[in-house]
Design a protein around this motif. Structure first.
Motif, short mmCIF file in Angstrom:
data_model
loop_
_atom_site.label_atom_id
_atom_site.label_comp_id
_atom_site.label_asym_id
_atom_site.label_seq_id
_atom_site.Cartn_x
_atom_site.Cartn_y
_atom_site.Cartn_z
N GLU A 22 0.83 -1.20 0.00
CA GLU A 22 0.00 0.00 0.00
C GLU A 22 0.88 1.26 0.00
OE1 GLU A 22 -2.98 -0.19 3.03
OE2 GLU A 22 -3.48 1.92 2.68
N GLU A 23 1.92 1.25 0.84
CA GLU A 23 2.82 2.40 0.90
C GLU A 23 3.51 2.59 -0.45
OE1 GLU A 23 4.21 2.38 5.58
OE2 GLU A 23 5.02 0.87 4.23
N TRP A 24 3.89 1.45 -1.07
CA TRP A 24 4.54 1.48 -2.39
C TRP A 24 3.61 2.15 -3.41
CZ3 TRP A 24 9.15 -1.36 -4.10
CH2 TRP A 24 9.34 -1.33 -5.48
N ALA A 25 2.36 1.70 -3.45
CA ALA A 25 1.41 2.25 -4.43
C ALA A 25 1.21 3.75 -4.21
CB ALA A 25 0.07 1.52 -4.32
N LYS A 26 1.11 4.15 -2.94
CA LYS A 26 0.91 5.57 -2.62
C LYS A 26 2.05 6.41 -3.18
CE LYS A 26 -1.75 6.47 1.52
NZ LYS A 26 -1.64 6.45 2.97
N PHE A 27 3.26 5.88 -3.07
CA PHE A 27 4.43 6.63 -3.53
C PHE A 27 4.39 6.84 -5.04
CE2 PHE A 27 8.72 7.21 -5.07
CZ PHE A 27 9.21 8.18 -4.21
N LEU A 28 3.73 5.91 -5.76
CA LEU A 28 3.73 5.99 -7.22
C LEU A 28 2.78 7.07 -7.76
CD1 LEU A 28 4.03 2.29 -8.38
CD2 LEU A 28 5.81 3.91 -7.79
N ALA A 29 2.00 7.69 -6.90
CA ALA A 29 1.17 8.82 -7.36
C ALA A 29 2.12 9.86 -7.97
CB ALA A 29 0.41 9.42 -6.18
N PRO A 30 1.70 10.50 -9.08
CA PRO A 30 2.65 11.34 -9.80
C PRO A 30 3.08 12.61 -9.08
CG PRO A 30 0.50 11.37 -10.87
CD PRO A 30 0.41 10.35 -9.78
N VAL A 31 2.25 13.09 -8.13
CA VAL A 31 2.57 14.38 -7.50
C VAL A 31 2.76 14.21 -5.99
CG1 VAL A 31 1.74 16.72 -7.07
CG2 VAL A 31 1.20 15.59 -9.25
N ILE A 32 3.83 14.80 -5.48
CA ILE A 32 3.99 14.91 -4.01
C ILE A 32 3.73 16.38 -3.69
CG2 ILE A 32 5.59 14.78 -2.07
CD1 ILE A 32 7.31 12.86 -3.47
N ASP A 33 2.69 16.68 -2.94
CA ASP A 33 2.49 18.08 -2.56
C ASP A 33 2.82 18.23 -1.08
OD1 ASP A 33 0.16 16.60 -1.95
OD2 ASP A 33 -0.97 18.45 -1.71
N THR A 34 3.51 19.31 -0.76
CA THR A 34 3.95 19.48 0.62
C THR A 34 3.76 20.91 1.06
OG1 THR A 34 6.22 20.10 0.03
CG2 THR A 34 5.78 17.74 0.30
N LEU A 35 3.54 21.08 2.35
CA LEU A 35 3.49 22.41 2.96
C LEU A 35 4.15 22.25 4.33
CD1 LEU A 35 2.64 25.35 2.89
CD2 LEU A 35 0.37 24.68 3.63
N TYR A 36 5.47 22.32 4.33
CA TYR A 36 6.19 22.08 5.58
C TYR A 36 6.30 23.37 6.37
CZ TYR A 36 7.63 17.72 3.29
OH TYR A 36 7.64 16.52 2.66
N PRO A 37 6.23 23.27 7.71
CA PRO A 37 6.36 24.48 8.53
C PRO A 37 7.77 25.06 8.44
CG PRO A 37 6.18 22.51 9.90
CD PRO A 37 6.00 22.06 8.50
N THR A 38 7.86 26.36 8.59
CA THR A 38 9.19 27.01 8.55
C THR A 38 9.60 27.51 9.93
OG1 THR A 38 8.09 29.02 7.83
CG2 THR A 38 9.13 27.68 6.11
N SER A 39 8.80 27.18 10.95
CA SER A 39 9.24 27.50 12.31
C SER A 39 8.77 26.36 13.23
CB SER A 39 8.66 28.83 12.78
OG SER A 39 7.26 28.74 12.81
N GLY A 40 9.41 26.29 14.39
CA GLY A 40 9.06 25.23 15.35
C GLY A 40 9.88 23.98 15.08
#
Ligand SMILES: C[S@@+](CC[C@H](N)C(=O)[O-])C[C@H]1O[C@@H](n2cnc3c(N)ncnc32)[C@H](O)[C@@H]1O
Length: 322
Positions: A56-74
């Motif tokens: 399942e984790e493998w299949a999830k990774f194969l999605a074409p887009v990784i979208d991220t919004l990582y915090p810049t503080s804390g």
């Protein structure tokens, strides 16, 4: 249907034309193995597993887009306040996801353009061994500062020109599982800022990584492609067969002269390296970037909020891609 003869066995059928022995076809073939030692059958190798992910984790990774919004503080910002002294640090959290797909625990990862250590920090976070090279001693020092602040084991780093990895690694017997890197893109990044960006920063000054002439970020596009090919060719000497090469790449706005899909030009160039095969890409959509009203209200001008993660694999010599 023919009746099974007395000489048939679970290992197959005896061919009635065989006047030599009572072996079945399969037993005959096994006997022909020049390496048969005790009559056992050779082990069938189905291939070493690439990582420790579930299906399942493998299949999830194969999605074409990784979208991220990582915090810049804390705490979750992974010392962004120090890393941002570099013009384009990669989030260690993103590098972690890539490393966890392309290697196993205890694997070895090389970043020949290490900067302030997005890749190396991710190695420490995931139990991998990292080795980084950068032209700038200052960026490597910042990386070490970040490691101390985050209480992470620092990985091995070398200051030098990644086109000379052979010399830099002299006496070491590195064999990497993955090359994960984010090169500087020619003199493209160091172009003068215009329009919205100029307004925002109040300056048209370019932002080069270093002032060094060996910095790929200060080279003309022609020199840059040659230098990138050199770095990847050198790096491949230290990569295991079937090891992956992941390269970040951002496109530029198209001009009348060129489409400026830099990722396509990089792939074209690197496909000329023997045994390096292009396997596709993932898109990283960085939601922390601002959307600007470029072109408004006259013409369409795209906002490039994504980067390509180009994926190559080192194939065995003279071996067609499976
Ligand atoms: C896009 S940055 C990499 C940022 C890095 N991923 C991080 O997380 O900080 C590219 C880096 O390549 C380095 N660089 C440029 N030319 C180089 C060369 N010839 N050899 C080694 N490093 C070089 C620059 O100093 C810069 O830090």
């Amino acid at each position: 249907m023919s009746k099974p003869s007395k000489k048939d066995s679970p290992k197959g059928k005896h061919d009635p034309r065989n006047q030599v022995n009572d072996l079945t076809g399969r037993e005959w073939v096994y006997f022909l193995n020049s390496m048969e030692l005790e009559g056992g059958e050779p082990r069938i190798v189905t291939g070493e597993k690439l990582n420790e992910l579930s299906e399942e984790e493998w299949a999830k990774f194969l999605a074409p887009v990784i979208d991220t919004l990582y915090p810049t503080s804390g705490k979750e910002a992974y010392a962004h306040h120090i890393r941002k002294k570099h013009p384009s640090p990669k989030p260690p959290q993103l590098m972690k996801r890539l490393i966890e797909f392309f290697t196993k625990k205890g694997g070895w990862v090389l970043d020949p353009f290490a900067g302030v250590g997005g890749t190396l920090l991710a190695c420490s976070m995931t139990g991998r061994y990292g080795v980084g090279v950068d032209l700038s001693a200052e960026y490597l020092e910042l990386y070490e500062q970040v490691s101390r602040e985050l209480n992470l084991e620092p990985q091995k780093v070398y200051q030098g020109d990644a086109r000379r990895l052979g010399e830099i690694f002299r006496g070491e017997d590195y064999l990497f599982d993955l090359i994960l890197t984010d090169p500087p893109y020619g003199d493209m990044l160091s172009r003068k800022r215009t329009g919205e960006r100029k307004k925002k920063t109040g300056s048209d000054a370019p932002t080069p990584f270093t002032d060094h002439r060996d910095d790929l970020g200060n080279m003309s596009p022609e020199a840059f492609y040659g230098a990138l090919e050199e770095v990847i060719t050198e790096s491949l000497r230290f990569l295991k067969v079937k090891g992956y090469v992941l390269i970040f790449c951002k496109d530029m706005q198209p001009t009348a002269e060129h489409h400026n899909m830099i990722h396509a030009d990089v792939v074209n160039r690197l496909m000329q390296i023997p045994n390096l095969r292009f396997r596709g890409y993932k898109i990283w959509y960085d939601k922390s970037l601002n959307l600007y009203p470029f072109g408004y209200p006259y013409a369409y001008v795209s906002n490039q909020l994504h980067q390509f993660i180009l994926i190559f694999r080192k194939e065995p010599s003279d071996h067609p891609m499976p």
